[in-house]
Scaffold this active site. Structure first.
Site, PDB file in Angstrom:
ATOM      1  N   VAL A 271      36.410 -77.946 114.372  1.00  0.00           N
ATOM      2  CA  VAL A 271      36.163 -78.389 113.001  1.00  0.00           C
ATOM      3  C   VAL A 271      36.879 -77.506 111.985  1.00  0.00           C
ATOM      4  CG1 VAL A 271      34.010 -77.065 112.834  1.00  0.00           C
ATOM      5  CG2 VAL A 271      34.366 -79.038 111.347  1.00  0.00           C
ATOM      6  N   ASP A 272      36.994 -76.211 112.230  1.00  0.00           N
ATOM      7  CA  ASP A 272      37.567 -75.303 111.238  1.00  0.00           C
ATOM      8  C   ASP A 272      39.034 -75.608 110.942  1.00  0.00           C
ATOM      9  OD1 ASP A 272      35.123 -73.968 111.097  1.00  0.00           O
ATOM     10  OD2 ASP A 272      35.659 -72.623 112.742  1.00  0.00           O
ATOM     11  N   SER A 273      39.858 -75.614 111.982  1.00  0.00           N
ATOM     12  CA  SER A 273      41.282 -75.881 111.765  1.00  0.00           C
ATOM     13  C   SER A 273      41.515 -77.316 111.319  1.00  0.00           C
ATOM     14  CB  SER A 273      42.084 -75.573 113.029  1.00  0.00           C
ATOM     15  OG  SER A 273      41.607 -76.309 114.139  1.00  0.00           O
TER      16      SER A 273
ATOM     17  N   ALA B 163      47.634 -74.232 112.589  1.00  0.00           N
ATOM     18  CA  ALA B 163      47.289 -74.011 113.992  1.00  0.00           C
ATOM     19  C   ALA B 163      46.005 -74.774 114.279  1.00  0.00           C
ATOM     20  CB  ALA B 163      47.108 -72.518 114.259  1.00  0.00           C
ATOM     21  N   MET B 164      46.108 -75.876 115.021  1.00  0.00           N
ATOM     22  CA  MET B 164      44.972 -76.772 115.246  1.00  0.00           C
ATOM     23  C   MET B 164      44.431 -76.611 116.667  1.00  0.00           C
ATOM     24  SD  MET B 164      46.268 -80.196 113.249  1.00  0.00           S
ATOM     25  CE  MET B 164      44.627 -80.960 113.339  1.00  0.00           C
TER      26      MET B 164
ATOM     27  N   CYS C 207      44.869 -62.580 122.005  1.00  0.00           N
ATOM     28  CA  CYS C 207      45.391 -63.928 121.762  1.00  0.00           C
ATOM     29  C   CYS C 207      45.893 -64.063 120.331  1.00  0.00           C
ATOM     30  CB  CYS C 207      44.305 -64.960 122.053  1.00  0.00           C
ATOM     31  SG  CYS C 207      44.855 -66.666 121.870  1.00  0.00           S
TER      32      CYS C 207
ATOM     33  N   GLY D  17      41.627 -78.101 117.640  1.00  0.00           N
ATOM     34  CA  GLY D  17      40.796 -79.252 117.964  1.00  0.00           C
ATOM     35  C   GLY D  17      39.369 -79.094 117.491  1.00  0.00           C
TER      36      GLY D  17
ATOM     37  N   CYS E 127      37.584 -68.491 125.916  1.00  0.00           N
ATOM     38  CA  CYS E 127      37.826 -69.922 126.090  1.00  0.00           C
ATOM     39  C   CYS E 127      38.300 -70.278 127.493  1.00  0.00           C
ATOM     40  CB  CYS E 127      38.844 -70.396 125.056  1.00  0.00           C
ATOM     41  SG  CYS E 127      40.478 -69.624 125.223  1.00  0.00           S
TER      42      CYS E 127
ATOM     43  N   GLY F 233      42.306 -71.505 110.657  1.00  0.00           N
ATOM     44  CA  GLY F 233      40.916 -71.733 110.282  1.00  0.00           C
ATOM     45  C   GLY F 233      40.027 -70.520 110.441  1.00  0.00           C
TER      46      GLY F 233
ATOM     47  N   LEU G  95      48.261 -75.516 120.674  1.00  0.00           N
ATOM     48  CA  LEU G  95      48.787 -74.802 121.829  1.00  0.00           C
ATOM     49  C   LEU G  95      47.961 -75.135 123.060  1.00  0.00           C
ATOM     50  CD1 LEU G  95      49.319 -71.274 120.223  1.00  0.00           C
ATOM     51  CD2 LEU G  95      50.923 -73.195 120.330  1.00  0.00           C
TER      52      LEU G  95
END
Length: 367
Positions: A19-21, A14-15, A108, A17, A204, A132, A40
């Site tokens: 740094v973690d993912s 699950a990206m 979420c 965008g 977010c 992440g 997503l």
């Protein structure tokens, strides 16, 4: 880091965008797994899509795609805007209208990121969904357990209490044993441009942090004026909508008094905000609902000494929990706690292990 010895396994990351993912994707690619990145698209609120500290919007989708290109892995963007609005944003708005303090990140994770994304990952034939989050999945005697991340400054276990046993089986969290500095060093090692990207904000989908605009856009009649009463019964002023208040709030009350006053209670039915001295915020026990329990089973009336967190930023406090009928529990602090807010989560721990948690109700008993 991943509970699989088969390097031919297909893993979905699950990206967001961030740094973690992105580092998770880099770790898995380096280890030789077949990695698929999924981002997503959750909302489109104009200014928010270009913010550097948002997530799951315009710039972040671009960043995720650039990371995937750098790592040489396939990447897909899925439009989940309608699901996100239904499961998260509408719930967020309605929670404020109920006089609660919502926790959209948990909603979420519970619905869109885990329930819906796990379904998508399985449809793609993936063996695991990897994220992440700074939590640890540890194999115990009775299956996988959810534990706090080793870095107390980044631990995200509070936000994942609603993860079900079935979801936990399918999930993995490679960053749980790392610090943020270690994660950023790995991002630099992998040559990822997001290595120094700021962390995302908690909410977010709220541009500039003004959640009231989001509420008023979706529910135009949300800001209905009403009375501000002292808990002793006398009127102190009027408010411009209960959405402007949360339990424990001191600033911005719009009233004057000879001593500091705090929001003690919000009654959505009568549209009244009750205020009082700080001592009135003390709580001894309360009830939680929609409990998700990850540790065996409890019988009605059974009691257990644990530690609990009622806000993500607060340390765990010793408490006694007792199982009530259905999916409810009573939580009794061994020493009183302040400002327990309906709508927030109460997460239950045994040491670092997440035993479960639930949503704080209005059944709050003052100390």
């Amino acid at each position: 880091m991943i509970n699989s010895n088969d390097r031919q396994s297909t893993l979905v990351v699950a990206m967001s965008g961030g740094v973690d993912s992105s580092v998770v994707a880099g770790i898995l690619c380096e280890q030789g797994y077949n990695v698929i990145g999924i981002t997503l698209q959750l909302y489109d609120h104009g200014m928010a899509t270009a913010k550097k500290n948002a997530c799951c919007a315009g710039q972040d989708i671009y960043d995720a795609k650039m990371v995937a290109n750098k790592l040489g892995m396939p990447h897909y963007v899925l439009d989940y805007e309608s699901k996100f609005k239904e499961s998260v944003i509408d719930n967020f708005v309605d929670s404020y209208l109920r006089g609660e303090t919502p926790l959209p990140c948990v909603q979420c994770n519970k619905s869109v990121k885990f329930r819906d994304l796990i379904k998508t990952a399985k449809e793609l034939g993936a063996d695991k969904l990897v994220t992440g989050h700074y939590v640890r999945k540890i194999n115990g005697d009775n299956g996988p357990e959810l534990h706090m991340g080793l870095d107390p400054l980044k631990d995200q276990s509070y936000f994942l209490f609603a993860t079900t046993k079935e979801q936990l089986e399918y999930l993995d969290f490679p960053l749980g044993a790392l610090t943020k500095d270690e994660t950023r060093k790995l991002a630099s090692k992998f040559g990822l441009e997001v290595a120094d990207k700021p962390d995302s904000q908690d909410i977010c989908f709220v541009p500039d942090g003004n959640y009231k605009n989001v509420i008023n856009k979706i529910r135009p009649n949300a800001s209905e004026s009403g009375k501000i009463l002292h808990i002793n019964g006398f009127e102190l002023g009027t408010h411009s909508g209960i959405i402007n208040y949360t339990i424990g709030q001191r600033r911005g009350l719009g009233i004057s008094y000879h001593e500091p006053l705090y929001v003690i209670k919000i009654d959505p039915n009568s549209n009244i905000v009750y205020v009082g001295p700080e001592s009135a915020l003390n709580v001894q026990e309360f009830v939680i609902k929609d409990v998700n329990w990850l540790a065996g089973s409890l019988k009605d009336g059974e009691k257990l000494e644990v530690s609990v967190k009622v806000r993500s930023t607060r340390p765990p406090r010793l408490a006694e929990i007792s199982k009530l009928e259905g999916d409810r529990m009573k939580v009794k602090f061994l020493s009183e706690e302040k400002a327990v807010a309906p709508g927030q989560a109460c997460v239950i721990y045994d040491g670092t292990r997440v035993l479960g948690g639930g949503w704080i109700t209005r059944d709050v008993i003052p100390a």
